[in-house]
Design a protein around this motif. Structure first.
Motif, short mmCIF file in Angstrom:
data_model
loop_
_atom_site.label_atom_id
_atom_site.label_comp_id
_atom_site.label_asym_id
_atom_site.label_seq_id
_atom_site.Cartn_x
_atom_site.Cartn_y
_atom_site.Cartn_z
N ASN A 1 0.81 -1.21 0.00
CA ASN A 1 0.00 0.00 0.00
C ASN A 1 0.85 1.27 0.00
OD1 ASN A 1 -3.09 -0.84 0.54
ND2 ASN A 1 -1.77 -2.30 1.58
N GLY A 2 1.30 1.68 1.15
CA GLY A 2 2.02 2.95 1.25
C GLY A 2 3.31 3.02 0.46
N HIS A 3 4.09 1.94 0.47
CA HIS A 3 5.39 1.97 -0.21
C HIS A 3 5.27 2.14 -1.73
CE1 HIS A 3 9.11 0.28 -1.97
NE2 HIS A 3 9.68 0.93 -0.97
N PRO A 4 4.51 1.30 -2.42
CA PRO A 4 4.39 1.51 -3.87
C PRO A 4 3.69 2.82 -4.22
CG PRO A 4 2.89 -0.21 -3.16
CD PRO A 4 3.79 0.07 -2.00
N PHE A 5 2.74 3.25 -3.37
CA PHE A 5 2.07 4.53 -3.61
C PHE A 5 3.08 5.67 -3.53
CE2 PHE A 5 0.09 8.40 -2.05
CZ PHE A 5 -0.98 8.57 -2.91
N ALA A 6 3.90 5.68 -2.48
CA ALA A 6 4.89 6.75 -2.30
C ALA A 6 5.89 6.77 -3.45
CB ALA A 6 5.61 6.58 -0.97
N GLU A 7 6.31 5.60 -3.90
CA GLU A 7 7.27 5.53 -5.01
C GLU A 7 6.67 6.10 -6.29
OE1 GLU A 7 8.75 1.52 -5.47
OE2 GLU A 7 10.55 2.06 -4.32
N ARG A 8 5.46 5.71 -6.62
CA ARG A 8 4.81 6.21 -7.84
C ARG A 8 4.51 7.70 -7.74
NH1 ARG A 8 0.34 1.37 -9.00
NH2 ARG A 8 1.81 -0.37 -8.76
N PHE A 9 4.06 8.11 -6.58
CA PHE A 9 3.71 9.51 -6.36
C PHE A 9 4.94 10.40 -6.52
CE2 PHE A 9 2.72 13.18 -3.60
CZ PHE A 9 1.45 13.52 -4.06
N ALA A 10 6.05 10.02 -5.89
CA ALA A 10 7.28 10.81 -5.98
C ALA A 10 7.87 10.77 -7.38
CB ALA A 10 8.29 10.29 -4.97
N ALA A 11 7.81 9.60 -8.03
CA ALA A 11 8.37 9.46 -9.37
C ALA A 11 7.66 10.34 -10.39
CB ALA A 11 8.31 8.00 -9.81
N ASN A 12 6.43 10.70 -10.08
CA ASN A 12 5.65 11.54 -10.98
C ASN A 12 5.58 12.99 -10.51
OD1 ASN A 12 4.20 9.83 -13.25
ND2 ASN A 12 4.30 8.56 -11.41
N GLY A 13 6.53 13.37 -9.67
CA GLY A 13 6.66 14.77 -9.27
C GLY A 13 5.86 15.20 -8.07
N GLY A 14 5.25 14.25 -7.35
CA GLY A 14 4.47 14.61 -6.17
C GLY A 14 5.34 14.94 -4.98
N GLN A 15 4.87 15.87 -4.15
CA GLN A 15 5.59 16.23 -2.92
C GLN A 15 5.10 15.34 -1.79
OE1 GLN A 15 5.04 20.30 -1.59
NE2 GLN A 15 5.76 19.82 0.48
N ILE A 16 5.97 14.47 -1.28
CA ILE A 16 5.57 13.55 -0.23
C ILE A 16 6.67 13.39 0.80
CG2 ILE A 16 6.32 11.52 -1.56
CD1 ILE A 16 3.93 10.00 -0.27
N GLU A 17 6.28 13.37 2.07
CA GLU A 17 7.18 13.04 3.17
C GLU A 17 6.70 11.72 3.77
OE1 GLU A 17 8.02 15.98 6.08
OE2 GLU A 17 8.36 17.58 4.60
N VAL A 18 7.64 10.81 4.00
CA VAL A 18 7.30 9.48 4.52
C VAL A 18 8.00 9.29 5.87
CG1 VAL A 18 7.35 7.00 4.12
CG2 VAL A 18 7.08 8.58 2.18
N ILE A 19 7.22 8.93 6.88
CA ILE A 19 7.75 8.62 8.20
C ILE A 19 7.44 7.15 8.47
CG2 ILE A 19 7.62 9.10 10.67
CD1 ILE A 19 6.73 11.95 9.97
N VAL A 20 8.49 6.33 8.55
CA VAL A 20 8.33 4.90 8.80
C VAL A 20 8.67 4.61 10.26
CG1 VAL A 20 9.10 2.59 8.17
CG2 VAL A 20 8.90 4.36 6.41
#
Length: 255
Positions: free
Chosen positions: A199-218
């Motif tokens: 869920n979160g991991h592939p979403f964050a990767e795709r989102f960032a790869a397409n120019g999205g601004q995302i911060e991830v706290i694991v």
């Protein structure tokens, strides 16, 4: 839609209905500039560290009950009149930060995709972002049978039709990134109910790869619960920074 006034954790709370849906707004003691607000998509008052931190700093807190609809198109359309109502009746900002905890992630992302001009930022916490993973059980977790049946009914899809379904938030991560809505994601890497890697991991990767601004706290070694952070400061500051930056940009554009 007249509201019933009460007290919640020392703050004024207003309960009302919009299109038959239970809803509420909690007001801060002193309102921050721009009348900002937090919109809990699901699970009001659960793991509310960030909600409370922002309420204490002048943000309103709001919720509308569209539970057990899994972010379906019908749920998103029920959410819309709620936002229009609270912005009108309570004078709230046009763009809230929407909080998506667990299955609330479905509502949060899907609403932002449908109404991007009406969203400031997204806070996703151990979010469901792929219905095939949860409740479908196609991945690193088992199927949640009751929830899966509810989900299929909500989307009006059969088991066979869901096999070709490509409208989960994960499928639309690139589309969301193009809308330039900042996201902060908080997850536990030992989550077995809503696995981070599905869920979160592939979403964050795709989102960032397409120019999205995302911060991830694991959170190492943390399961699905507890949500949020013991110290909500990083999330609260992210949300405030985004909102204040948008306010400044709009102010400059209006000059």
């Amino acid at each position: 839609m007249s509201a019933v006034k009460g007290i919640w954790k020392g703050y004024e709370r207003y309960d009302f209905t919009v299109n038959g849906r239970e809803a509420l707004v909690v007001t801060p003691k002193e309102v921050a500039p721009g009348n900002p607000w937090v919109w809990r998509a699901e699970f009001f008052d659960a793991f509310s560290q960030v909600d409370m931190a922002l309420l204490e700093q002048g943000w309103h807190l709001a919720y509308c009950n569209v539970s057990d609809m899994y972010g379906s198109p019908e749920a998103i359309e029920l959410m819309r009149p709620f936002q229009l109502h609270v912005c009108s009746e309570f004078g709230l900002a046009d763009k809230p930060s929407i909080f998506g905890f667990s299955r609330g992630g479905l509502y949060t992302v899907n609403y932002a995709l449908k109404y991007p001009e009406s969203v400031s930022s997204l806070y996703l916490d151990a979010p469901v972002l792929d219905l095939r993973s949860w409740p479908g059980g196609n991945g690193r977790t088992d199927q949640w049978k009751k929830e899966w049946e509810e989900c299929k009914r909500s989307y009006q899809l059969t088991e066979e039709q869901f096999a070709d379904f490509r409208e989960s938030p994960l499928d639309r991560a690139a589309e969301l990134a193009a809308l330039q809505i900042p996201v902060i994601l908080v997850v536990g890497d030992a989550d077995e109910d809503v696995p981070f890697m599905d869920n979160g991991h592939p979403f964050a990767e795709r989102f960032a790869a397409n120019g999205g601004q995302i911060e991830v706290i694991v959170k190492p070694g943390v399961a699905h619960h507890p949500h949020s952070l013991d110290d909500p400061t990083p999330v609260a500051e992210f949300i405030q920074r985004v909102f204040n930056g948008q306010q400044e940009t709009e102010s400059i554009g209006a000059e």
